[in-house]
Write a protein that holds these residues in place. Sequence first.
Motif, PDB file in Angstrom:
ATOM      1  N   MET A   1       0.806  -1.191   0.000  1.00 46.50           N
ATOM      2  CA  MET A   1       0.000   0.000   0.000  1.00 46.50           C
ATOM      3  C   MET A   1       0.854   1.261   0.000  1.00 46.50           C
ATOM      4  O   MET A   1       0.527   2.229  -0.656  1.00 46.50           O
ATOM      5  N   LYS A   2       1.982   1.247   0.714  1.00 50.46           N
ATOM      6  CA  LYS A   2       2.844   2.409   0.739  1.00 50.46           C
ATOM      7  C   LYS A   2       3.580   2.617  -0.581  1.00 50.46           C
ATOM      8  O   LYS A   2       3.904   3.731  -0.928  1.00 50.46           O
ATOM      9  N   LEU A   3       3.869   1.564  -1.299  1.00 51.20           N
ATOM     10  CA  LEU A   3       4.597   1.710  -2.546  1.00 51.20           C
ATOM     11  C   LEU A   3       3.808   2.520  -3.572  1.00 51.20           C
ATOM     12  O   LEU A   3       4.386   3.280  -4.331  1.00 51.20           O
ATOM     13  N   GLY A   4       2.503   2.379  -3.599  1.00 47.68           N
ATOM     14  CA  GLY A   4       1.687   3.162  -4.517  1.00 47.68           C
ATOM     15  C   GLY A   4       1.675   4.633  -4.152  1.00 47.68           C
ATOM     16  O   GLY A   4       1.525   5.496  -5.001  1.00 47.68           O
ATOM     17  N   PHE A   5       1.833   4.950  -2.868  1.00 49.67           N
ATOM     18  CA  PHE A   5       1.834   6.340  -2.429  1.00 49.67           C
ATOM     19  C   PHE A   5       3.196   6.988  -2.603  1.00 49.67           C
ATOM     20  O   PHE A   5       3.294   8.153  -2.927  1.00 49.67           O
ATOM     21  N   ILE A   6       4.257   6.224  -2.390  1.00 51.22           N
ATOM     22  CA  ILE A   6       5.603   6.799  -2.439  1.00 51.22           C
ATOM     23  C   ILE A   6       5.977   7.192  -3.862  1.00 51.22           C
ATOM     24  O   ILE A   6       6.600   8.223  -4.078  1.00 51.22           O
ATOM     25  N   LYS A   7       5.592   6.439  -4.843  1.00 50.55           N
ATOM     26  CA  LYS A   7       6.012   6.714  -6.203  1.00 50.55           C
ATOM     27  C   LYS A   7       5.546   8.081  -6.718  1.00 50.55           C
ATOM     28  O   LYS A   7       6.363   8.842  -7.218  1.00 50.55           O
ATOM     29  N   PRO A   8       4.275   8.451  -6.606  1.00 50.87           N
ATOM     30  CA  PRO A   8       3.881   9.796  -7.062  1.00 50.87           C
ATOM     31  C   PRO A   8       4.531  10.914  -6.253  1.00 50.87           C
ATOM     32  O   PRO A   8       4.846  11.962  -6.788  1.00 50.87           O
ATOM     33  N   VAL A   9       4.765  10.679  -4.967  1.00 55.11           N
ATOM     34  CA  VAL A   9       5.406  11.703  -4.146  1.00 55.11           C
ATOM     35  C   VAL A   9       6.841  11.924  -4.598  1.00 55.11           C
ATOM     36  O   VAL A   9       7.308  13.059  -4.687  1.00 55.11           O
ATOM     37  N   ILE A  10       7.554  10.847  -4.891  1.00 57.25           N
ATOM     38  CA  ILE A  10       8.931  10.977  -5.361  1.00 57.25           C
ATOM     39  C   ILE A  10       8.970  11.673  -6.715  1.00 57.25           C
ATOM     40  O   ILE A  10       9.834  12.517  -6.963  1.00 57.25           O
ATOM     41  N   ILE A  11       8.042  11.348  -7.592  1.00 59.13           N
ATOM     42  CA  ILE A  11       7.995  11.990  -8.901  1.00 59.13           C
ATOM     43  C   ILE A  11       7.704  13.480  -8.757  1.00 59.13           C
ATOM     44  O   ILE A  11       8.373  14.318  -9.383  1.00 59.13           O
ATOM     45  N   LEU A  12       6.737  13.837  -7.931  1.00 57.12           N
ATOM     46  CA  LEU A  12       6.417  15.248  -7.726  1.00 57.12           C
ATOM     47  C   LEU A  12       7.567  15.994  -7.047  1.00 57.12           C
ATOM     48  O   LEU A  12       7.860  17.140  -7.400  1.00 57.12           O
ATOM     49  N   ALA A  13       8.226  15.356  -6.099  1.00 57.39           N
ATOM     50  CA  ALA A  13       9.370  15.989  -5.444  1.00 57.39           C
ATOM     51  C   ALA A  13      10.514  16.194  -6.427  1.00 57.39           C
ATOM     52  O   ALA A  13      11.193  17.234  -6.399  1.00 57.39           O
ATOM     53  N   SER A  14      10.738  15.240  -7.317  1.00 58.91           N
ATOM     54  CA  SER A  14      11.793  15.379  -8.318  1.00 58.91           C
ATOM     55  C   SER A  14      11.486  16.513  -9.292  1.00 58.91           C
ATOM     56  O   SER A  14      12.383  17.288  -9.651  1.00 58.91           O
ATOM     57  N   ILE A  15      10.241  16.630  -9.695  1.00 60.81           N
ATOM     58  CA  ILE A  15       9.851  17.724 -10.584  1.00 60.81           C
ATOM     59  C   ILE A  15      10.030  19.065  -9.871  1.00 60.81           C
ATOM     60  O   ILE A  15      10.540  20.029 -10.448  1.00 60.81           O
ATOM     61  N   TYR A  16       9.653  19.131  -8.592  1.00 58.42           N
ATOM     62  CA  TYR A  16       9.814  20.358  -7.822  1.00 58.42           C
ATOM     63  C   TYR A  16      11.284  20.743  -7.712  1.00 58.42           C
ATOM     64  O   TYR A  16      11.650  21.914  -7.884  1.00 58.42           O
ATOM     65  N   VAL A  17      12.158  19.769  -7.416  1.00 58.29           N
ATOM     66  CA  VAL A  17      13.585  20.055  -7.280  1.00 58.29           C
ATOM     67  C   VAL A  17      14.163  20.524  -8.609  1.00 58.29           C
ATOM     68  O   VAL A  17      14.966  21.469  -8.657  1.00 58.29           O
ATOM     69  N   LEU A  18      13.772  19.907  -9.721  1.00 57.85           N
ATOM     70  CA  LEU A  18      14.274  20.341 -11.027  1.00 57.85           C
ATOM     71  C   LEU A  18      13.812  21.751 -11.368  1.00 57.85           C
ATOM     72  O   LEU A  18      14.588  22.554 -11.905  1.00 57.85           O
TER      73      LEU A  18
END
Length: 109
Positions: A1-18
């Motif tokens: 259940m956590k794996l589905g939540f972590i993936k979009p958060v990591i993607i959004l955080a990466s876009i924010y950092v870029l």
Amino acid sequence: MKLGFIKPVIILASIYVLIYFAFSAGVINAIIEGHDYNQAVFLPSRAVQNNYETMIGIVLLVFGFVGALIAVKAFNVEKLHEKYALLGSGFLIMMVSLIFMYKIMELKA
């Protein structure tokens, strides 16, 4: 259940950092003033920045960030030699990134 939540958060955080790194590297200055100066890789003026310098700045900021992430990964490692290897390689990557940043500033001065 956590794996589905972590993936979009990591993607959004990466876009924010870029996006943050793009603004830190001067993308607005390159858009406003740099489109006429794209024939040279480095301009000798600090007042004008072209698109090439902005892309190099973004790459160097991401490179330093990756070095910091590698150094932070050392805190979760059990083995001592792996911890030192991660810390050393992370700080080495950050140091190389900083050296390149200062060399670029020397070219601009």
